[in-house]
Motif scaffolding. Structure first.
Motif, PDB file in Angstrom:
ATOM      1  N   ASP A  14       0.857  -1.184   0.000  1.00  0.00           N
ATOM      2  CA  ASP A  14       0.000   0.000   0.000  1.00  0.00           C
ATOM      3  C   ASP A  14       0.897   1.240   0.000  1.00  0.00           C
ATOM      4  OD1 ASP A  14      -3.088   0.837   1.482  1.00  0.00           O
ATOM      5  OD2 ASP A  14      -1.490   2.280   1.067  1.00  0.00           O
ATOM      6  N   CYS A  15       0.701   2.137  -0.969  1.00  0.00           N
ATOM      7  CA  CYS A  15       1.552   3.319  -1.064  1.00  0.00           C
ATOM      8  C   CYS A  15       1.305   4.304   0.072  1.00  0.00           C
ATOM      9  CB  CYS A  15       1.353   4.004  -2.414  1.00  0.00           C
ATOM     10  SG  CYS A  15       2.087   3.079  -3.794  1.00  0.00           S
ATOM     11  N   ARG A  16       0.131   4.274   0.658  1.00  0.00           N
ATOM     12  CA  ARG A  16      -0.103   5.131   1.825  1.00  0.00           C
ATOM     13  C   ARG A  16       0.717   4.664   3.010  1.00  0.00           C
ATOM     14  NH1 ARG A  16      -6.513   4.535   1.732  1.00  0.00           N
ATOM     15  NH2 ARG A  16      -5.746   2.421   1.303  1.00  0.00           N
ATOM     16  N   ALA A  17       0.831   3.349   3.162  1.00  0.00           N
ATOM     17  CA  ALA A  17       1.663   2.810   4.232  1.00  0.00           C
ATOM     18  C   ALA A  17       3.134   3.142   3.983  1.00  0.00           C
ATOM     19  CB  ALA A  17       1.461   1.296   4.340  1.00  0.00           C
ATOM     20  N   GLN A  18       3.543   3.090   2.728  1.00  0.00           N
ATOM     21  CA  GLN A  18       4.922   3.455   2.383  1.00  0.00           C
ATOM     22  C   GLN A  18       5.212   4.897   2.782  1.00  0.00           C
ATOM     23  OE1 GLN A  18       5.455   5.115  -1.298  1.00  0.00           O
ATOM     24  NE2 GLN A  18       7.348   4.055  -1.879  1.00  0.00           N
ATOM     25  N   ALA A  19       4.307   5.806   2.399  1.00  0.00           N
ATOM     26  CA  ALA A  19       4.487   7.230   2.695  1.00  0.00           C
ATOM     27  C   ALA A  19       4.523   7.479   4.198  1.00  0.00           C
ATOM     28  CB  ALA A  19       3.365   8.035   2.051  1.00  0.00           C
TER      29      ALA A  19
END
Length: 237
Positions: A14-19
């Motif tokens: 998940d890119c939100r988790a990455q950010a």
């Protein structure tokens, strides 16, 4: 998490988790700098990939008034231009808690990066380096910062023994003229991150790390292969 040579990769579904994860890690670095030295310095990239990271970092609670934020590179355009990295940082990062940070731009308003080089260099020289964190991105042509394939100052910018802090850059794939911190300058940091999104860039990065085929000559490989500072890659689909 996987490790290869000087590179550690943190993969997220998940890119939100990455950010969020990267924002928390960078904020931790800034807090450490504030606690140990009374100030902190952060250098970031432009483009579309860091937008969510900037938004999450902007909410991190720390003494932003003692933080200086600059860019790893810049298109030679005013901050009113939609392609300006400074505009992106001001609209996405220097908000909320982070609004108190001091921003140090690379664009000087001169007619060209060559004309503004001395002033931009003086701004970087005045920063209390080393950086606490540097956050790079990567293009699908293997560039990072403004280290573009075919760049007119690429070899000088990547020279680990070079003395230049900042250089102009013109390249076929760069669009506008650019100005960039050199690789030795970027490596004057306590932490180095590479923020990457997408399957294509993941594969490109893997080839660059291994020096496979055309990727052996991608500019980003110089960052991945250098022995001075470990690189933490944060990737999402």
């Amino acid at each position: 998490m996987t490790t290869h040579l000087n590179v550690t990769t943190h993969s997220f579904t998940d890119c939100r988790a990455q950010a969020t994860a990267l924002a928390e890690r960078v904020a931790e670095r800034l807090r450490r700098g504030l606690a140990e030295r009374g100030h902190a310095v952060l250098a970031v990239s432009g483009g579309s990939t860091p937008k969510d990271f900037f938004e999450r970092l902007s909410h991190e609670q720390l003494d932003w008034a003692r933080v200086q934020v600059t860019l790893v590179d810049e298109r030679w355009v005013a901050d009113t231009d939609e392609r300006s990295n400074a505009r992106l940082v001001k609209s996405r990062l220097l908000l909320h808690a982070a609004a108190a940070a001091r921003f140090v731009p690379l664009y000087t308003g001169d007619a060209s990066p060559e004309a503004g080089l001395a002033a931009a260099d003086a701004r970087i020289e005045a920063l209390p380096l080393p950086f606490d964190a540097v956050v790079l991105g990567m293009g699908e042509d293997g560039h990072t910062a403004s280290f573009f394939p075919g760049g007119d100052h690429l070899a000088e910018a990547l020279d680990l023994d070079g003395t230049a802090r900042v250089l102009p850059m013109h390249a076929p794939g760069a669009g506008e003229p650019r100005i960039t911190l050199t690789l030795p300058t970027l490596l004057q940091t306590r932490a180095l991150y590479l923020l990457v999104a997408g399957e294509k860039k993941r594969d490109l990065l893997a080839d660059a790390r291994l020096g496979l085929g055309a990727a052996r000559d991608y500019p980003v490989r110089a960052v991945l292969a250098q022995p001075r500072v470990p690189v933490a890659v944060y990737w999402c689909p």
